[in-house]
Design a protein around this motif. Structure first.
Motif, PDB file in Angstrom:
ATOM      1  N   GLU A  18       0.840  -1.261   0.100  1.00  0.00           N
ATOM      2  CA  GLU A  18      -0.128  -0.048   0.124  1.00  0.00           C
ATOM      3  C   GLU A  18       0.911   1.296   0.029  1.00  0.00           C
ATOM      4  O   GLU A  18       0.630   2.166  -0.694  1.00  0.00           O
ATOM      5  N   GLY A  19       2.005   1.355   0.767  1.00  0.00           N
ATOM      6  CA  GLY A  19       2.941   2.404   0.918  1.00  0.00           C
ATOM      7  C   GLY A  19       3.467   2.540  -0.645  1.00  0.00           C
ATOM      8  O   GLY A  19       3.760   3.720  -1.021  1.00  0.00           O
ATOM      9  N   HIS A  20       4.020   1.439  -1.078  1.00  0.00           N
ATOM     10  CA  HIS A  20       4.468   1.734  -2.482  1.00  0.00           C
ATOM     11  C   HIS A  20       3.367   2.298  -3.604  1.00  0.00           C
ATOM     12  O   HIS A  20       3.737   3.041  -4.377  1.00  0.00           O
ATOM     13  N   ALA A  21       2.330   1.874  -3.524  1.00  0.00           N
ATOM     14  CA  ALA A  21       1.192   2.599  -4.433  1.00  0.00           C
ATOM     15  C   ALA A  21       1.050   3.920  -3.964  1.00  0.00           C
ATOM     16  O   ALA A  21       0.842   4.711  -4.990  1.00  0.00           O
ATOM     17  N   GLU A  22       1.021   4.251  -2.718  1.00  0.00           N
ATOM     18  CA  GLU A  22       0.780   5.705  -2.565  1.00  0.00           C
ATOM     19  C   GLU A  22       2.249   6.372  -2.917  1.00  0.00           C
ATOM     20  O   GLU A  22       1.893   7.648  -3.251  1.00  0.00           O
ATOM     21  N   ALA A  23       3.186   5.854  -2.955  1.00  0.00           N
ATOM     22  CA  ALA A  23       4.294   6.596  -3.319  1.00  0.00           C
ATOM     23  C   ALA A  23       4.513   6.861  -4.772  1.00  0.00           C
ATOM     24  O   ALA A  23       4.533   7.991  -5.280  1.00  0.00           O
ATOM     25  N   LEU A  24       3.657   6.057  -5.781  1.00  0.00           N
ATOM     26  CA  LEU A  24       3.627   6.378  -7.091  1.00  0.00           C
ATOM     27  C   LEU A  24       2.555   7.151  -7.380  1.00  0.00           C
ATOM     28  O   LEU A  24       2.710   7.985  -8.203  1.00  0.00           O
ATOM     29  N   ALA A  25       1.333   6.943  -6.730  1.00  0.00           N
ATOM     30  CA  ALA A  25       0.206   7.907  -6.768  1.00  0.00           C
ATOM     31  C   ALA A  25       0.845   9.484  -6.551  1.00  0.00           C
ATOM     32  O   ALA A  25       0.407  10.410  -7.146  1.00  0.00           O
ATOM     33  N   TRP A  26       1.657   9.577  -5.234  1.00  0.00           N
ATOM     34  CA  TRP A  26       2.215  10.918  -4.861  1.00  0.00           C
ATOM     35  C   TRP A  26       3.003  11.376  -5.986  1.00  0.00           C
ATOM     36  O   TRP A  26       2.904  12.629  -6.433  1.00  0.00           O
ATOM     37  N   VAL A  27       3.790  10.598  -6.578  1.00  0.00           N
ATOM     38  CA  VAL A  27       4.743  11.067  -7.923  1.00  0.00           C
ATOM     39  C   VAL A  27       3.804  11.474  -8.936  1.00  0.00           C
ATOM     40  O   VAL A  27       4.198  12.699  -9.595  1.00  0.00           O
ATOM     41  N   ALA A  28       2.691  10.808  -9.279  1.00  0.00           N
ATOM     42  CA  ALA A  28       1.952  11.059 -10.496  1.00  0.00           C
ATOM     43  C   ALA A  28       1.129  12.204 -10.086  1.00  0.00           C
ATOM     44  O   ALA A  28       0.869  12.976 -11.278  1.00  0.00           O
ATOM     45  N   ALA A  29       0.694  12.563  -8.932  1.00  0.00           N
ATOM     46  CA  ALA A  29      -0.020  13.700  -8.618  1.00  0.00           C
ATOM     47  C   ALA A  29       0.943  14.925  -8.896  1.00  0.00           C
ATOM     48  O   ALA A  29       0.359  15.909  -9.394  1.00  0.00           O
ATOM     49  N   HIS A  30       2.183  14.927  -8.653  1.00  0.00           N
ATOM     50  CA  HIS A  30       3.074  16.029  -8.809  1.00  0.00           C
ATOM     51  C   HIS A  30       3.642  16.174 -10.020  1.00  0.00           C
ATOM     52  O   HIS A  30       4.118  17.105 -10.538  1.00  0.00           O
ATOM     53  N   VAL A  31       3.801  15.077 -10.707  1.00  0.00           N
ATOM     54  CA  VAL A  31       4.380  14.998 -12.218  1.00  0.00           C
ATOM     55  C   VAL A  31       3.547  13.996 -12.842  1.00  0.00           C
ATOM     56  O   VAL A  31       3.675  12.858 -13.162  1.00  0.00           O
ATOM     57  N   PRO A  32       2.653  14.639 -13.417  1.00  0.00           N
ATOM     58  CA  PRO A  32       1.543  13.637 -14.133  1.00  0.00           C
ATOM     59  C   PRO A  32       2.126  13.007 -15.297  1.00  0.00           C
ATOM     60  O   PRO A  32       1.739  11.920 -15.770  1.00  0.00           O
ATOM     61  N   THR A  33       3.280  13.508 -16.169  1.00  0.00           N
ATOM     62  CA  THR A  33       3.778  12.801 -17.150  1.00  0.00           C
ATOM     63  C   THR A  33       4.570  11.624 -16.826  1.00  0.00           C
ATOM     64  O   THR A  33       5.026  10.957 -17.584  1.00  0.00           O
ATOM     65  N   LEU A  34       4.912  11.730 -15.585  1.00  0.00           N
ATOM     66  CA  LEU A  34       5.736  10.364 -14.986  1.00  0.00           C
ATOM     67  C   LEU A  34       7.086  10.453 -15.627  1.00  0.00           C
ATOM     68  O   LEU A  34       7.792   9.398 -15.668  1.00  0.00           O
ATOM     69  N   GLN A  35       7.555  11.671 -16.015  1.00  0.00           N
ATOM     70  CA  GLN A  35       8.958  11.674 -16.719  1.00  0.00           C
ATOM     71  C   GLN A  35       9.848  12.103 -15.725  1.00  0.00           C
ATOM     72  O   GLN A  35      10.345  13.157 -15.300  1.00  0.00           O
ATOM     73  N   VAL A  36      10.147  11.192 -14.875  1.00  0.00           N
ATOM     74  CA  VAL A  36      11.101  11.124 -13.641  1.00  0.00           C
ATOM     75  C   VAL A  36      11.901  10.177 -13.588  1.00  0.00           C
ATOM     76  O   VAL A  36      11.784   8.947 -13.875  1.00  0.00           O
ATOM     77  N   LEU A  37      13.188  10.600 -13.139  1.00  0.00           N
ATOM     78  CA  LEU A  37      14.426   9.583 -12.840  1.00  0.00           C
ATOM     79  C   LEU A  37      14.397   9.573 -11.223  1.00  0.00           C
ATOM     80  O   LEU A  37      14.444  10.505 -10.496  1.00  0.00           O
ATOM     81  N   ALA A  38      14.321   8.189 -10.742  1.00  0.00           N
ATOM     82  CA  ALA A  38      14.539   7.878  -9.327  1.00  0.00           C
ATOM     83  C   ALA A  38      16.018   7.407  -8.897  1.00  0.00           C
ATOM     84  O   ALA A  38      16.483   6.415  -9.606  1.00  0.00           O
ATOM     85  N   GLY A  39      16.354   7.894  -7.864  1.00  0.00           N
ATOM     86  CA  GLY A  39      17.482   7.491  -7.264  1.00  0.00           C
ATOM     87  C   GLY A  39      17.153   6.864  -5.572  1.00  0.00           C
ATOM     88  O   GLY A  39      16.584   7.247  -4.901  1.00  0.00           O
TER      89      GLY A  39
END
Length: 370
Positions: free
Chosen positions: A58-79
């Motif tokens: 659930e926490g991992h899904a929340e993190a992905l949704a949080w990223v999508a809320a701030h960056v709708p394109t999901l053009q994100v690099l993660a470290g």
């Protein structure tokens, strides 16, 4: 609590492995057993948002949704720190959601000169990716190790280490027990590894008339240890068979090379992981700690061992080098030739491990080239 700075995000065209991507933000993740700390940075280094999530599905899904809320394109690099440890689930969730994940190292003490906290470590993880992006050197960042059959190999390797340690301990206990026993016991205490016949003889030994309590306890304990050694040997054989099967499926022909057994081959595949993790054979040698380090001084030109890298991979290369040293005519001819030039045995072993690293990287690359 989520903190949002300027909602406007800059877009840049990164060089290196992300040539086709227009990056909107960079994500850093400091992973732990129970919770993960995440922070989003713009491509200019400004903090966009930060959050803490549970280390659960659930926490991992929340993190992905949080990223999508701030960056709708999901053009994100993660470290992400610990992509094969506490961060494994988060890395899988981000990757499945379309976020490109890189494996970053823990911050150095110098990088933490302004303090240590989960939020700071998450920001530093993001900055590692951001610096590589700005320098056009994303290829220098490692990508997480692959799942699937490759992930089955470290499970088998860890199990084999446990079996080998247990067997060695039981053998030492049995030898100590027999060497202090009667003359009959000492005849079954060879200076070599116990054979199957030796173990069966100890297991089938029956009580003798008139034996003392001490002798009965010694016989019973010897039977228990011999049974354990026999069972561990069977488990190790089963483990080797499973390793051989997976290695043959992943990299056909690797086990046919001189001196490479299923355990060494499995460790090599685990460390190499997948195409792109090591950009070339030189990077693979650095990962293995087989790359020479210049130690020249004045008129003396020499190289020394590399103490860094993946020591388990280095141990696998060392095992192969020792096997070839003893049984491979081609390697023995090379040793003779290098000794004639003044090389010492440790220096020759270092050279051998470097050559073996080049050889196995070529085999791995060819096996996984479409």
């Amino acid at each position: 609590m989520t903190m949002v700075a300027d909602p406007a995000r800059e877009r840049v065209e990164p060089r290196g492995r992300a040539d086709e991507l227009a990056i909107d933000a960079v994500l850093g993740a400091d992973t732990h057993r129970d919770t993960h700390s995440l922070e989003l940075l713009s491509v200019r280094g400004a903090s966009l948002a930060r959050i803490a999530v549970a280390n659960t599905a659930e926490g991992h899904a929340e993190a992905l949704a949080w990223v999508a809320a701030h960056v709708p394109t999901l053009q994100v690099l993660a470290g992400v720190e610990g992509t094969r440890s506490y961060g494994a689930g988060l890395s899988r969730a981000l990757g499945a959601g379309g976020v490109q994940v890189f494996e970053v190292e823990q911050p150095t003490r110098r990088a933490r000169r302004r303090g240590k906290s989960d939020t700071i470590d998450a920001r530093l993880a993001a900055r590692q990716v951001l610096e590589a992006l700005e320098n056009g050197n994303l290829a220098a960042l490692a990508t997480p190790r692959a799942d699937g059959d490759r992930e089955a190999l470290p499970i088998l390797l860890r199990a084999r280490d446990e079996l080998a340690v247990g067997k060695t301990r039981a053998v030492n206990q049995l030898r100590a027990l027999l060497v202090t026993g009667s003359d009959t016991d000492r005849t079954l205490n060879p200076r070599r590894w116990f054979t199957t016949t030796d173990l069966e003889t100890i297991i089938r030994r029956r009580a003798r008339r008139g034996e003392t309590r001490e002798q009965a306890v010694r016989r019973s304990e010897a039977r228990r240890l011999a049974t354990r050694i026999r069972d561990l040997e069977r488990d190790i054989t089963t483990n080797n068979r499973a390793l051989r099967e997976i290695v043959t499926d992943l990299v056909p022909g690797l086990l046919e090379r001189h001196g490479i057994g299923p355990v060494s081959a499995a460790q090599i595949i685990v460390s190499w992981s997948h195409p792109g993790r090591c950009r070339n054979e030189a990077a693979f040698a650095v990962l293995a700690g087989a790359s020479p380090l210049d130690a020249s001084s004045g008129r003396q030109e020499r190289h020394r061992f590399n103490p860094g890298g993946d020591r388990a991979l280095n141990r696998a290369l060392h095992t192969i080098a020792v096997a070839r040293w003893k049984t491979c005519p081609r390697t023995q001819a090379y040793i003779t030739r290098r000794r004639a030039t003044g090389k010492t045995n440790p220096e020759i072993r270092r050279c051998l491990k470097r050559y073996i690293a080049r050889e196995v990287h070529k085999a791995l690359s060819q096996a996984h080239t479409p």
